[in-house]
Motif scaffolding. Structure first.
Motif, PDB file in Angstrom:
ATOM      1  N   VAL A  33       0.460  -9.286  13.440  1.00  0.00           N
ATOM      2  CA  VAL A  33       0.910  -8.160  12.615  1.00  0.00           C
ATOM      3  C   VAL A  33       1.304  -8.719  11.242  1.00  0.00           C
ATOM      4  N   PHE A  34       0.351  -8.708  10.335  1.00  0.00           N
ATOM      5  CA  PHE A  34       0.548  -9.357   9.041  1.00  0.00           C
ATOM      6  C   PHE A  34       1.577  -8.629   8.188  1.00  0.00           C
ATOM      7  N   GLY A  35       1.492  -7.286   8.193  1.00  0.00           N
ATOM      8  CA  GLY A  35       2.366  -6.479   7.343  1.00  0.00           C
ATOM      9  C   GLY A  35       1.545  -5.310   6.829  1.00  0.00           C
ATOM     10  N   GLU A  36       2.224  -4.376   6.165  1.00  0.00           N
ATOM     11  CA  GLU A  36       1.512  -3.161   5.763  1.00  0.00           C
ATOM     12  C   GLU A  36       2.192  -2.551   4.546  1.00  0.00           C
ATOM     13  N   GLY A  37       1.383  -1.980   3.670  1.00  0.00           N
ATOM     14  CA  GLY A  37       1.928  -1.292   2.507  1.00  0.00           C
ATOM     15  C   GLY A  37       1.248  -1.766   1.246  1.00  0.00           C
ATOM     16  N   SER A  38       1.957  -1.598   0.130  1.00  0.00           N
ATOM     17  CA  SER A  38       1.376  -1.944  -1.166  1.00  0.00           C
ATOM     18  C   SER A  38       1.695  -3.388  -1.541  1.00  0.00           C
ATOM     19  N   PRO A  39       0.684  -4.181  -1.865  1.00  0.00           N
ATOM     20  CA  PRO A  39       0.958  -5.556  -2.318  1.00  0.00           C
ATOM     21  C   PRO A  39       1.649  -5.598  -3.676  1.00  0.00           C
ATOM     22  N   SER A  40       1.824  -4.420  -4.317  1.00  0.00           N
ATOM     23  CA  SER A  40       2.634  -4.416  -5.539  1.00  0.00           C
ATOM     24  C   SER A  40       3.856  -3.506  -5.370  1.00  0.00           C
ATOM     25  N   ALA A  41       4.351  -3.437  -4.137  1.00  0.00           N
ATOM     26  CA  ALA A  41       5.498  -2.566  -3.839  1.00  0.00           C
ATOM     27  C   ALA A  41       6.745  -2.989  -4.619  1.00  0.00           C
ATOM     28  N   ARG A  42       7.568  -2.021  -4.952  1.00  0.00           N
ATOM     29  CA  ARG A  42       8.853  -2.327  -5.609  1.00  0.00           C
ATOM     30  C   ARG A  42       9.910  -2.712  -4.573  1.00  0.00           C
ATOM     31  N   VAL A  43       9.734  -2.203  -3.345  1.00  0.00           N
ATOM     32  CA  VAL A  43      10.704  -2.483  -2.288  1.00  0.00           C
ATOM     33  C   VAL A  43       9.984  -3.058  -1.083  1.00  0.00           C
ATOM     34  N   MET A  44      10.566  -4.080  -0.503  1.00  0.00           N
ATOM     35  CA  MET A  44      10.009  -4.686   0.690  1.00  0.00           C
ATOM     36  C   MET A  44      11.032  -4.598   1.816  1.00  0.00           C
ATOM     37  N   PHE A  45      10.601  -4.168   2.986  1.00  0.00           N
ATOM     38  CA  PHE A  45      11.463  -4.139   4.175  1.00  0.00           C
ATOM     39  C   PHE A  45      11.027  -5.268   5.101  1.00  0.00           C
ATOM     40  N   ILE A  46      11.996  -6.022   5.596  1.00  0.00           N
ATOM     41  CA  ILE A  46      11.634  -7.146   6.465  1.00  0.00           C
ATOM     42  C   ILE A  46      12.404  -7.075   7.786  1.00  0.00           C
ATOM     43  N   GLY A  47      11.641  -6.944   8.870  1.00  0.00           N
ATOM     44  CA  GLY A  47      12.220  -6.900  10.215  1.00  0.00           C
ATOM     45  C   GLY A  47      12.147  -8.270  10.861  1.00  0.00           C
ATOM     46  N   GLU A  48      12.232  -8.293  12.209  1.00  0.00           N
ATOM     47  CA  GLU A  48      12.249  -9.611  12.857  1.00  0.00           C
ATOM     48  C   GLU A  48      10.898 -10.019  13.401  1.00  0.00           C
ATOM     49  N   GLY A  49      10.252  -9.158  14.143  1.00  0.00           N
ATOM     50  CA  GLY A  49       8.959  -9.511  14.706  1.00  0.00           C
ATOM     51  C   GLY A  49       8.362  -8.303  15.400  1.00  0.00           C
ATOM     52  N   PRO A  50       7.064  -8.308  15.642  1.00  0.00           N
ATOM     53  CA  PRO A  50       6.412  -7.166  16.277  1.00  0.00           C
ATOM     54  C   PRO A  50       6.948  -6.926  17.689  1.00  0.00           C
ATOM     55  N   LEU A  79       9.620   8.297  -0.502  1.00  0.00           N
ATOM     56  CA  LEU A  79       8.436   7.462  -0.713  1.00  0.00           C
ATOM     57  C   LEU A  79       7.546   7.565   0.522  1.00  0.00           C
ATOM     58  N   THR A  80       6.393   6.902   0.480  1.00  0.00           N
ATOM     59  CA  THR A  80       5.563   6.807   1.680  1.00  0.00           C
ATOM     60  C   THR A  80       5.557   5.349   2.126  1.00  0.00           C
ATOM     61  N   ARG A  81       5.099   5.118   3.341  1.00  0.00           N
ATOM     62  CA  ARG A  81       4.985   3.730   3.816  1.00  0.00           C
ATOM     63  C   ARG A  81       4.013   2.938   2.950  1.00  0.00           C
ATOM     64  N   GLN A  82       3.075   3.632   2.333  1.00  0.00           N
ATOM     65  CA  GLN A  82       2.123   2.932   1.460  1.00  0.00           C
ATOM     66  C   GLN A  82       2.725   2.548   0.111  1.00  0.00           C
ATOM     67  N   ASP A  83       3.861   3.156  -0.239  1.00  0.00           N
ATOM     68  CA  ASP A  83       4.523   2.806  -1.504  1.00  0.00           C
ATOM     69  C   ASP A  83       5.330   1.515  -1.373  1.00  0.00           C
ATOM     70  N   VAL A  84       5.785   1.221  -0.146  1.00  0.00           N
ATOM     71  CA  VAL A  84       6.651   0.060   0.066  1.00  0.00           C
ATOM     72  C   VAL A  84       5.829  -1.013   0.789  1.00  0.00           C
ATOM     73  N   TYR A  85       6.448  -2.159   1.088  1.00  0.00           N
ATOM     74  CA  TYR A  85       5.766  -3.124   1.940  1.00  0.00           C
ATOM     75  C   TYR A  85       6.664  -3.448   3.121  1.00  0.00           C
ATOM     76  N   ILE A  86       6.069  -3.433   4.315  1.00  0.00           N
ATOM     77  CA  ILE A  86       6.832  -3.655   5.543  1.00  0.00           C
ATOM     78  C   ILE A  86       6.293  -4.913   6.231  1.00  0.00           C
ATOM     79  N   ALA A  87       7.186  -5.865   6.449  1.00  0.00           N
ATOM     80  CA  ALA A  87       6.761  -7.135   7.053  1.00  0.00           C
ATOM     81  C   ALA A  87       7.829  -7.603   8.043  1.00  0.00           C
ATOM     82  N   ASN A  88       7.547  -8.708   8.682  1.00  0.00           N
ATOM     83  CA  ASN A  88       8.473  -9.295   9.647  1.00  0.00           C
ATOM     84  C   ASN A  88       8.609 -10.791   9.404  1.00  0.00           C
TER      85      ASN A  88
END
Ligand code: URA
Length: 206
Positions: A33-50, A79-88
């Protein structure tokens, strides 16, 4: 060839992660699970793992915790999930004894093996703010052993990027869910991020 994530472009990084065998999680994962969203997002959310659903779909935060995070992004931030970036912190699902039943946080070896991908993702995206969700991502980025309860709601810094630690959605769900005071705390933390980025706070909650 074993090249250095710190020198990769986005596509190279993604391909390297998708084929990664740097820790034992590769033996039991269904997908990376690489991550999802915009590679130029203004906000990034980071969790722990899939978790299970993420491992099955290859997408971050799409299970129950993901539904709560999606509501925070969509209903709370507008915003939408595509506006931000979500990773772990780690890209493959860690489970207790690698049996595939019960999720667990990544261990130090797994985190060390996987974190170069996350660090490069952050460097390439260069977000204006990072929201760390729960202990593993907060502790990793801030290099601290202090717990989330003490750290949440206070701005911190990762390589010059403002970091707002908050509770992990799973923790909120395990402790009262929608009606929990923790949920209000998360909203307070998210409002600080919105204010910093000049995103209008228009709804009374998430
Ligand atoms: N929890 C996480 O930390 N990340 C996910 O992607 C899903 C659940």
């Amino acid at each position: 060839m074993d090249s250095n994530p710190a020198e990769m472009n986005w596509e190279e990084l993604k391909q390297a992660a998708l084929g990664c065998k740097k820790c034992r999680l590769c033996e039991t994962r269904k997908t990376v699970v690489f991550g999802e969203g915009s590679p130029s997002a203004r906000v990034m959310f980071i969790g722990e793992g899939p978790g299970k659903t993420e491992d099955e779909t290859g997408r971050p935060f799409v299970g129950r915790a993901g539904e709560l995070l999606t509501r925070i992004v969509e209903n709370g931030m507008g915003l939408t999930r595509q506006d931000v970036y979500i990773a772990n912190v780690v890209k493959c699902r860690p489970t207790v004894d690698q049996k595939g039943f019960k999720d667990r946080p990544p261990d130090p070896e797994e985190t060390a093996a996987c974190s170069p991908y996350l660090m490069r993702q952050i460097q390439l995206i260069a977000p204006e703010a990072i929201v760390t969700l729960g202990n593993p991502s907060t502790r990793f980025l801030l290099q601290t052993s202090t717990g989330i309860t003490k750290l949440r709601g206070k701005w911190a810094d990762y390589n010059g990027i403002p970091v707002m630690p908050t509770y992990h959605p799973s923790y909120v769900l395990r402790n009262g869910g929608e009606k929990s005071p923790l949920r209000r705390d998360v909203w307070e933390d998210i409002k600080m991020v919105m204010n910093r980025l000049g995103i209008p706070v228009r709804s009374p909650g998430t």
